[in-house]
Design an enzyme around this catalytic site. Sequence first.
Site, PDB file in Angstrom:
ATOM      1  N   ASP A 139       9.284   1.945   3.186  1.00 17.78           N
ATOM      2  CA  ASP A 139       8.830   1.278   3.980  1.00 17.78           C
ATOM      3  C   ASP A 139       8.733  -0.049   4.111  1.00 17.78           C
ATOM      4  OD1 ASP A 139       5.745   0.193   5.105  1.00 17.78           O
ATOM      5  OD2 ASP A 139       5.068   2.508   4.089  1.00 17.78           O
ATOM      6  N   HIS A 203       2.225  -3.787   5.421  1.00 16.45           N
ATOM      7  CA  HIS A 203       2.185  -2.351   5.787  1.00 16.45           C
ATOM      8  C   HIS A 203       2.514  -1.547   4.411  1.00 16.45           C
ATOM      9  CE1 HIS A 203       3.172   2.242   6.613  1.00 16.45           C
ATOM     10  NE2 HIS A 203       2.068   1.901   7.730  1.00 16.45           N
ATOM     11  N   SER A 530      -0.940   7.166   7.153  1.00 16.74           N
ATOM     12  CA  SER A 530       0.445   6.184   6.178  1.00 16.74           C
ATOM     13  C   SER A 530      -0.678   5.990   4.580  1.00 16.74           C
ATOM     14  CB  SER A 530       0.579   4.610   7.555  1.00 16.74           C
ATOM     15  OG  SER A 530       1.458   4.621   8.092  1.00 16.74           O
TER      16      SER A 530
END
Length: 738
Positions: A139, A203, A530
């Site tokens: 990620d 994220h 996600s």
Amino acid sequence: MARKTSSLSWLLLLSLAFTLLLGHSTSQNDRKAYIVYMGKRQMDEISTSSLHTSMLQEVIGSNVGPESLLYSYRRSFSGFAVELTELEAQKMAGMEGVVSVFPSEQKKLHTTRSWDFLDFPQQVPRRPIESDIIIGMLDSGIWPESNSFSGKGFGPPPPKWKGTCQTSTNFTCNNKIVGAKYYRSSGVFVENDVKSPRDSKGHGTHTASTAAGNLVSGASLLGYGLGTARGGVPSARVAVYKICWSSGCSDVDILAAFDDAIADGVDIISLSVGGHQPRNYFNDPIAIGAFHAMRKGILTSNSAGNDGPDIASITNVSPWALSVAASTIDRKFFTQIQLGNKNIYEGISINTFDLKNKQYPIIYGGDAPNTRKGFQSSDSRYCRNNSLDQDLVKGKIVLCEIRTNGEGAFVASAVGTVMQGQARQDVAQSYPLPASYLRLKDGSKVYSYINSTRGAIATIQKSKEVKDRFAPYIASFSSRGPNPVTPNILKPDIAAPGLHILAAWSLISPISQVKGDKRLLPYNIISGTSMACPHATGAAAYIKSFHPTWSPAAIKSALMTTAVPMSAKKNSEAEYAYGAGNINPLKALNPGLIYDIGALDYIKFLCGEGYNTKLLHLVTGDNSSCSRTTKGIVFDLNYPTFSILLSSSKSFSQVYHRTVTNVGSPMSTYKAIVTSAQVGLRIKVNPSVLAFKSLGQKLSFALTIEGTTNKDIVSSSLVWDDGTFQVRSPIVVAVADT
């Protein structure tokens, strides 16, 4: 005496030299990053790297060395990344030992309440071995100081861990974050990029804490989503592979991270990124990496994609990986605006700003174009960046005709923004200023008020957090099937919470992800597949902690056959939206029966899909071959779903062969229960009773679907029931759009 060269001849020579130089320069500039995939590693790491260099020299010239390689993939499989021209790539593709050559693309990044909503409370049974589970997060990095990743109370990493921590002045690992690396083949770092595994986007921190974050009480987004934040396996360890940057996530970096993660000793790989739909499985770095992970007993969990609700928009589709759609939890956010005429309209956003009911002038964006920068009303009506005249907008609320991230109004010094549009009203997000997104009919009323009222004013309220009594259903953005590579394998596989998820965040990334927003907070609420992917990752890791010897396919089967069925009344795309249903981690721990698939089964499947013996030799590194006896058909891959995509509504008959393994009660008798299908379709199971006499025993059956259908999609299911366990598989018959 030497003959003098005429002026014209000199000009011709110079012109020729310049042309040759220019031609050479152009070919260099035309180079771009390619991945050369060579399948299973056949030699040791040093010899493999030398082979890669010699191949490059054969194509480009002997003057290049190892430093010309962007990556040499040599730990878990063989291949390399390098900059090539199109002609050089074609030559490389024809070389002995090469499976595929394809250009690297930039992919994009596709919980207090969520685990409880899945009936998976803090007090579920856990095994001490959970602390030996290592989840590899591919990620945007991680924020190591977050309480979600504190190493307090953790012992040293398990002995199987072979990875490293890429420490720097601003980053260190601990006994929770056992390893961390970053990958940036281009070597280009822009303003917001941090040259370490530290997360500057938020994220990666969010996904890692959703999968394996510690228990953190009192977590919230300025009071919204208040509760205890936790991952699915709070005692598990995290290994960080930073592949995503401001410009996206490069294929060459993704494959390098897979190469390391597999060799480092992770148990589960979680990857919430995606790009264009692959043409085949070995032109896709995620499918390639997941294949080699599967061969080492590692399940890869993928996000389905954020291009829904369009049909056939799913991007991560390999059968050996888990593809996860995004479902809702019972949390919604509404934000009201009140006009000077006392009319109130309700939209969606996560608005933490409090205007304290103060009324501000409201202006239509189309009436405030930034003409000094060349923008017209046709631009400013959409509030695009720099399209608004700051002198006309400053201190006012701006009405915009589409949904944006709020940056255009924010940089123009607006006090707030009201947006209108036809997009579905299910996804609320944070903006850098007070904001609400209205339905088109309500936005039109606001527009009429502005046009008909001198001195029009309005205010935007703080958001209200309410219960969504219709949950769960699939979010509008979640990518839908059918599978673009193998349409008769159902994708997505499963659904998990992906809407309005609270989890840890990077303290250098604003919660709206818009530069200039000063709200830098430890937890944030965002949405996407996600967010769904790490929920499935956490659930898979939970199963792994109880069943450490189960294969990736067995874990996947347990999740799918115990999933909570979802309703086509809420999502017209049915199983193409939600797969087998919404995950049920606690029930998946004891599925009763599993549909297992080994590497050889996938090889047979690939033979049936047209991949040849030579290619499969390279991919597997063994004597796998395609022959009449080994060539399988897609309908016989031991997948825990039954799916067919027909080209027409003509009569058809299809048989599926499956084998189930008993992991429930040693002595058990399962009866087949088929839910009623549409009139015109007949579904038969033979035998309809399976009698097991021991654990681990395997029994086979055939399921036949025949008849006709005039519907786009027909849903049914097969349930094997022994009175204790109910093992459910969806049955899907669809007709392609012609």
